[in-house]
Motif scaffolding. Sequence first.
Motif, short mmCIF file in Angstrom:
data_model
loop_
_atom_site.label_atom_id
_atom_site.label_comp_id
_atom_site.label_asym_id
_atom_site.label_seq_id
_atom_site.Cartn_x
_atom_site.Cartn_y
_atom_site.Cartn_z
N UNK A 78 0.76 -1.28 0.21
CA UNK A 78 -0.04 -0.08 0.14
C UNK A 78 0.87 1.22 0.04
N UNK A 79 0.83 2.05 -1.18
CA UNK A 79 1.82 3.12 -1.21
C UNK A 79 1.46 4.13 -0.06
N UNK A 80 0.06 4.32 0.32
CA UNK A 80 -0.55 5.44 0.96
C UNK A 80 -0.07 5.22 2.32
N UNK A 81 -0.09 3.89 2.78
CA UNK A 81 0.45 3.44 4.05
C UNK A 81 1.89 3.99 4.44
N UNK A 82 2.91 3.43 3.20
CA UNK A 82 4.22 3.99 3.28
C UNK A 82 4.42 5.58 3.22
N UNK A 83 3.48 6.35 2.75
CA UNK A 83 3.35 7.60 2.75
C UNK A 83 3.17 8.19 4.05
N UNK A 251 -6.12 20.42 12.02
CA UNK A 251 -5.74 21.27 11.18
C UNK A 251 -5.63 21.38 9.78
N UNK A 252 -5.35 20.15 9.31
CA UNK A 252 -5.13 20.02 7.73
C UNK A 252 -6.09 18.80 7.15
N UNK A 253 -6.56 18.01 8.02
CA UNK A 253 -7.40 16.81 7.56
C UNK A 253 -6.54 15.68 6.79
N UNK A 254 -5.01 15.90 7.05
CA UNK A 254 -3.96 15.22 6.25
C UNK A 254 -3.67 15.53 4.96
N UNK A 255 -4.30 16.81 4.77
CA UNK A 255 -3.72 17.24 3.25
C UNK A 255 -2.60 18.40 3.56
N UNK A 256 -2.32 19.25 2.75
CA UNK A 256 -2.77 19.04 1.21
C UNK A 256 -2.00 17.74 0.52
N UNK A 257 -2.60 16.96 -0.14
CA UNK A 257 -2.09 16.04 -0.94
C UNK A 257 -1.38 15.06 0.09
N UNK A 268 -7.59 5.76 11.20
CA UNK A 268 -9.10 6.13 11.69
C UNK A 268 -9.61 6.21 10.03
N UNK A 269 -9.18 6.78 9.08
CA UNK A 269 -9.87 6.72 7.78
C UNK A 269 -10.38 5.53 7.26
N UNK A 274 -14.22 4.35 5.76
CA UNK A 274 -14.44 3.32 4.75
C UNK A 274 -15.07 1.92 5.48
N UNK A 275 -14.85 1.95 6.86
CA UNK A 275 -15.49 0.70 7.59
C UNK A 275 -14.84 -0.62 7.10
N UNK A 276 -13.51 -0.25 6.97
CA UNK A 276 -12.69 -1.47 6.62
C UNK A 276 -11.86 -1.81 7.80
N UNK A 277 -12.65 -2.51 8.84
CA UNK A 277 -12.10 -2.72 10.29
C UNK A 277 -10.86 -3.53 10.19
N UNK A 278 -10.84 -4.74 9.15
CA UNK A 278 -9.91 -5.66 9.06
C UNK A 278 -8.54 -4.95 8.92
N UNK A 279 -8.69 -4.26 7.65
CA UNK A 279 -7.40 -3.38 7.55
C UNK A 279 -7.03 -2.39 8.42
N UNK A 280 -7.88 -1.64 8.99
CA UNK A 280 -7.53 -0.88 10.11
C UNK A 280 -6.80 -1.58 11.31
#
Length: 306
Positions: A78-83, A251-257, A268-269, A274-280
Motif C-alpha cells: 500500500x503506497x499510502x501506508x508508506x506515505x 488542522x489539515x485533515x491529512x492534506x494537502x495531497x 482512522x480513515x 471506509x469501515x474496513x475494520x480488518x485493514x485498520x
Amino acid sequence: MTALAERAGAPPVHRAPSRRRWRGARLAPYLFTAPALLLFAAFKLYPIAWAFWLSLFKTDGGLQTFAGAANYRRLVADPLFWSALGNTGIILVVQVPLMLALAIGLAVALDSPLLRFKGFIRLGFFMPMVTGLVAYGLLFAILLNPQSGLVNWVLGLAGIGPVPWLTHGLWARVAVGLALTWHYTGYNAVIYLARLQALPQDHYDAAAVDGAGAWQRFRHVTLPGLRPVVLLTLVMSTIGTLQLFDEPYVMTHGGPDNSTMTLGLYLYANGFKFFDFGYASAIAYALTVIIGILGLVQFKFLGDRP
C-alpha cells in the motif's frame, strides 16, 4: 493447663491457624486485585485480541470474510501506508529532537537562581499542556490561516509575504510541528526540571573546583544526570508521535495531497470512513510492532549501561 504452664515458666503453646483461615489468607490478594484484573481484561486484553482477530478478515460489500494474512500483504504493497509512515517519521525525526532540546534548555533556565517569580513562569510554560488537543489544534488552524491568520498578518507588517501554512505540503508539516512543539515543550521541561532539582549540588561544586566552565558542567554533569528522564520523554514522545491523530485531523485533515497524513489518521480513515475494520486493525498491529522496535532500540542505546 496452658495457664498453669505459663505460671510455671514454660513457653506458651501457639495453636496452628486453621486450614480455612490459611486458605483465606492466600486468596485475599487475588480477591483484592480481581476487580482491576477483570477491568483490564475487559477493556484492554479483549480489545487487543479482538483487533488481531479482525485483522484476519476483509470487508467485501459490507460482509466480512476470513482472509488470513491478506491484510498484512496489502499493507506491504500500500503506497499510502508508506506515505503516512514517512510523514510520521519526518515529524518524529525532526520535531521530537527539537522539542526535547528546547525543553532541556528551558528547564536549565527555569532552574537558574537568578530567575524571579519562578512559580508563575513555570506555570505559564506548563499551561499549554492543559489545553485540549482539539482546542489548540483549532487555535493554530485559525492563527496559521493563509488568508486571515494572525501570523501572516504579523509577517506582513515585517514585509514578509503570506506563508501558505496549511495549503503547501512542506509548510503544513511545519505548522503541525509548531503546534506540537508549543503544546509539549513545557510539559517535558517540567519533567527535566524535577530531575535537575534532584541532582546533587556536590557534583557541580566538584566540577567547578576542577576548573570546569558552564558548558563543561552542563555537558559532563547536567546531561548525564538527565539521561534517565531523557529516555523517558523520548520513549513517550515516540509513542505519541507514531499515534499522532488530533492535530493533523483538526488542522489539515491529512492534506494537502496527503502531506500530513499520519499513521493514526490513516488508521482512522480506513476504520471509520471506509469501515474496513480488518485493514485498520492490521495497520494498528503494524504500528504496535514499529513502536515496540523503536522502544527497544532507544532502551538499547540510552538505557542504563554497566
